[in-house]
Design a protein around this motif. Sequence first.
Motif, PDB file in Angstrom:
ATOM      1  N   ARG A  40     -17.230 -49.185  72.565  1.00  0.00           N
ATOM      2  CA  ARG A  40     -16.984 -48.217  73.632  1.00  0.00           C
ATOM      3  C   ARG A  40     -18.230 -48.010  74.491  1.00  0.00           C
ATOM      4  O   ARG A  40     -19.351 -48.283  74.059  1.00  0.00           O
ATOM      5  CB  ARG A  40     -16.545 -46.890  73.034  1.00  0.00           C
ATOM      6  CG  ARG A  40     -15.260 -47.015  72.245  1.00  0.00           C
ATOM      7  CD  ARG A  40     -14.784 -45.681  71.685  1.00  0.00           C
ATOM      8  NE  ARG A  40     -13.528 -45.850  70.975  1.00  0.00           N
ATOM      9  CZ  ARG A  40     -12.332 -45.908  71.559  1.00  0.00           C
ATOM     10  NH1 ARG A  40     -12.229 -45.813  72.858  1.00  0.00           N
ATOM     11  NH2 ARG A  40     -11.242 -46.068  70.842  1.00  0.00           N
TER      12      ARG A  40
ATOM     13  N   ASP B 251     -18.874 -52.774  81.554  1.00  0.00           N
ATOM     14  CA  ASP B 251     -18.189 -53.636  80.588  1.00  0.00           C
ATOM     15  C   ASP B 251     -16.905 -53.019  80.042  1.00  0.00           C
ATOM     16  O   ASP B 251     -16.210 -53.666  79.259  1.00  0.00           O
ATOM     17  CB  ASP B 251     -19.103 -53.954  79.400  1.00  0.00           C
ATOM     18  CG  ASP B 251     -20.091 -55.066  79.710  1.00  0.00           C
ATOM     19  OD1 ASP B 251     -20.118 -55.560  80.846  1.00  0.00           O
ATOM     20  OD2 ASP B 251     -20.857 -55.431  78.789  1.00  0.00           O
ATOM     21  N   VAL B 252     -16.609 -51.789  80.426  1.00  0.00           N
ATOM     22  CA  VAL B 252     -15.450 -51.114  79.843  1.00  0.00           C
ATOM     23  C   VAL B 252     -14.313 -50.992  80.842  1.00  0.00           C
ATOM     24  O   VAL B 252     -14.499 -51.053  82.052  1.00  0.00           O
ATOM     25  CB  VAL B 252     -15.825 -49.723  79.272  1.00  0.00           C
ATOM     26  CG1 VAL B 252     -16.883 -49.856  78.188  1.00  0.00           C
ATOM     27  CG2 VAL B 252     -16.292 -48.769  80.352  1.00  0.00           C
ATOM     28  N   ASP B 253     -13.114 -50.782  80.286  1.00  0.00           N
ATOM     29  CA  ASP B 253     -11.931 -50.605  81.125  1.00  0.00           C
ATOM     30  C   ASP B 253     -11.663 -49.109  81.324  1.00  0.00           C
ATOM     31  O   ASP B 253     -12.507 -48.266  80.991  1.00  0.00           O
ATOM     32  CB  ASP B 253     -10.733 -51.334  80.510  1.00  0.00           C
ATOM     33  CG  ASP B 253     -10.339 -50.821  79.131  1.00  0.00           C
ATOM     34  OD1 ASP B 253     -10.739 -49.693  78.758  1.00  0.00           O
ATOM     35  OD2 ASP B 253      -9.621 -51.547  78.418  1.00  0.00           O
ATOM     36  N   ALA B 254     -10.490 -48.775  81.844  1.00  0.00           N
ATOM     37  CA  ALA B 254     -10.139 -47.381  82.124  1.00  0.00           C
ATOM     38  C   ALA B 254     -10.076 -46.521  80.865  1.00  0.00           C
ATOM     39  O   ALA B 254     -10.196 -45.292  80.933  1.00  0.00           O
ATOM     40  CB  ALA B 254      -8.806 -47.317  82.865  1.00  0.00           C
ATOM     41  N   MET B 255      -9.926 -47.143  79.710  1.00  0.00           N
ATOM     42  CA  MET B 255      -9.885 -46.422  78.432  1.00  0.00           C
ATOM     43  C   MET B 255     -11.283 -46.270  77.823  1.00  0.00           C
ATOM     44  O   MET B 255     -11.427 -45.774  76.716  1.00  0.00           O
ATOM     45  CB  MET B 255      -8.969 -47.161  77.448  1.00  0.00           C
ATOM     46  CG  MET B 255      -7.549 -47.363  77.936  1.00  0.00           C
ATOM     47  SD  MET B 255      -6.574 -45.867  77.875  1.00  0.00           S
ATOM     48  CE  MET B 255      -6.480 -45.632  76.120  1.00  0.00           C
ATOM     49  N   HIS B 256     -12.306 -46.756  78.542  1.00  0.00           N
ATOM     50  CA  HIS B 256     -13.708 -46.732  78.117  1.00  0.00           C
ATOM     51  C   HIS B 256     -13.969 -47.597  76.888  1.00  0.00           C
ATOM     52  O   HIS B 256     -14.907 -47.359  76.131  1.00  0.00           O
ATOM     53  CB  HIS B 256     -14.212 -45.300  77.894  1.00  0.00           C
ATOM     54  CG  HIS B 256     -14.404 -44.571  79.179  1.00  0.00           C
ATOM     55  ND1 HIS B 256     -15.614 -44.096  79.589  1.00  0.00           N
ATOM     56  CD2 HIS B 256     -13.538 -44.260  80.177  1.00  0.00           C
ATOM     57  CE1 HIS B 256     -15.498 -43.521  80.768  1.00  0.00           C
ATOM     58  NE2 HIS B 256     -14.235 -43.609  81.136  1.00  0.00           N
TER      59      HIS B 256
ATOM     60  N   VAL C 295     -14.552 -51.695  75.560  1.00  0.00           N
ATOM     61  CA  VAL C 295     -15.033 -52.971  76.090  1.00  0.00           C
ATOM     62  C   VAL C 295     -13.861 -53.915  76.322  1.00  0.00           C
ATOM     63  O   VAL C 295     -13.037 -54.132  75.433  1.00  0.00           O
ATOM     64  CB  VAL C 295     -16.070 -53.601  75.132  1.00  0.00           C
ATOM     65  CG1 VAL C 295     -16.429 -55.012  75.573  1.00  0.00           C
ATOM     66  CG2 VAL C 295     -17.318 -52.733  75.060  1.00  0.00           C
ATOM     67  N   TRP C 296     -13.807 -54.471  77.531  1.00  0.00           N
ATOM     68  CA  TRP C 296     -12.817 -55.496  77.858  1.00  0.00           C
ATOM     69  C   TRP C 296     -13.106 -56.706  76.964  1.00  0.00           C
ATOM     70  O   TRP C 296     -14.261 -57.086  76.765  1.00  0.00           O
ATOM     71  CB  TRP C 296     -12.929 -55.860  79.338  1.00  0.00           C
ATOM     72  CG  TRP C 296     -12.055 -56.995  79.744  1.00  0.00           C
ATOM     73  CD1 TRP C 296     -10.694 -57.018  79.810  1.00  0.00           C
ATOM     74  CD2 TRP C 296     -12.498 -58.300  80.141  1.00  0.00           C
ATOM     75  NE1 TRP C 296     -10.258 -58.254  80.215  1.00  0.00           N
ATOM     76  CE2 TRP C 296     -11.346 -59.060  80.427  1.00  0.00           C
ATOM     77  CE3 TRP C 296     -13.744 -58.896  80.276  1.00  0.00           C
ATOM     78  CZ2 TRP C 296     -11.406 -60.375  80.842  1.00  0.00           C
ATOM     79  CZ3 TRP C 296     -13.799 -60.210  80.700  1.00  0.00           C
ATOM     80  CH2 TRP C 296     -12.632 -60.934  80.973  1.00  0.00           C
ATOM     81  N   HIS C 297     -12.069 -57.317  76.419  1.00  0.00           N
ATOM     82  CA  HIS C 297     -12.228 -58.358  75.398  1.00  0.00           C
ATOM     83  C   HIS C 297     -13.121 -59.517  75.825  1.00  0.00           C
ATOM     84  O   HIS C 297     -13.832 -60.099  75.012  1.00  0.00           O
ATOM     85  CB  HIS C 297     -10.850 -58.875  74.943  1.00  0.00           C
ATOM     86  CG  HIS C 297     -10.108 -59.628  75.985  1.00  0.00           C
ATOM     87  ND1 HIS C 297      -9.340 -59.010  76.951  1.00  0.00           N
ATOM     88  CD2 HIS C 297     -10.037 -60.956  76.230  1.00  0.00           C
ATOM     89  CE1 HIS C 297      -8.815 -59.932  77.735  1.00  0.00           C
ATOM     90  NE2 HIS C 297      -9.215 -61.112  77.316  1.00  0.00           N
TER      91      HIS C 297
ATOM     92  N   HIS D  38     -15.846 -59.517  77.467  1.00  0.00           N
ATOM     93  CA  HIS D  38     -17.281 -59.237  77.428  1.00  0.00           C
ATOM     94  C   HIS D  38     -17.906 -59.523  76.070  1.00  0.00           C
ATOM     95  O   HIS D  38     -19.126 -59.681  75.969  1.00  0.00           O
ATOM     96  CB  HIS D  38     -17.571 -57.797  77.855  1.00  0.00           C
ATOM     97  CG  HIS D  38     -17.392 -57.589  79.325  1.00  0.00           C
ATOM     98  ND1 HIS D  38     -18.118 -58.269  80.273  1.00  0.00           N
ATOM     99  CD2 HIS D  38     -16.545 -56.783  80.009  1.00  0.00           C
ATOM    100  CE1 HIS D  38     -17.743 -57.898  81.477  1.00  0.00           C
ATOM    101  NE2 HIS D  38     -16.777 -56.995  81.344  1.00  0.00           N
TER     102      HIS D  38
END
Length: 152
Positions: A74, A19-24, A26-28, A30
């Motif tokens: 996160r 569920d997270v992006d490269a910055m760890h 959560v992508w909005h 989700h």
Amino acid sequence: MAKHVYCRHRTEIEVPFFDVDAMHIVWHGHYVKYLEIARCAFLAEIGYDYNEMGRQGYSWPVVQLNLKYVKPARFGQKIYVDLAVVEIDSCLRIDYTISDAVSGQKLTKASTTQVAVALENGEMQFQTPASWLAAVKHYTGFQALDAALSPF
């Protein structure tokens, strides 16, 4: 004037890696899934999940969704999704707060509105079905609206 809360429910979720992006964080998108997880847990608890809705002859599409992001969740974080049912007669309106399970810090506020639609003809119902009202009113934490406080 404060909203009347008919009932509350809490669901705990641990943020998964996918569920997270490269910055760890959560992508909005989700967060909508987290609302759905909490809503499904609540509906299962009152015995009126989406399968039961269908058996009763209704679908319940989301017709409005609002999200306000306060702070990101996160990877690995345990979060609570607290929901408050604030409308039951003309629709199902739920307010949500997503917070950190340890600190209680607020991460996101949201609301959804769902309406009953008859499966037989696709018509939106202007009052919620009696089967829904019966299920939610039998929930352990249900609080009826005090007629003396009603603005009508």
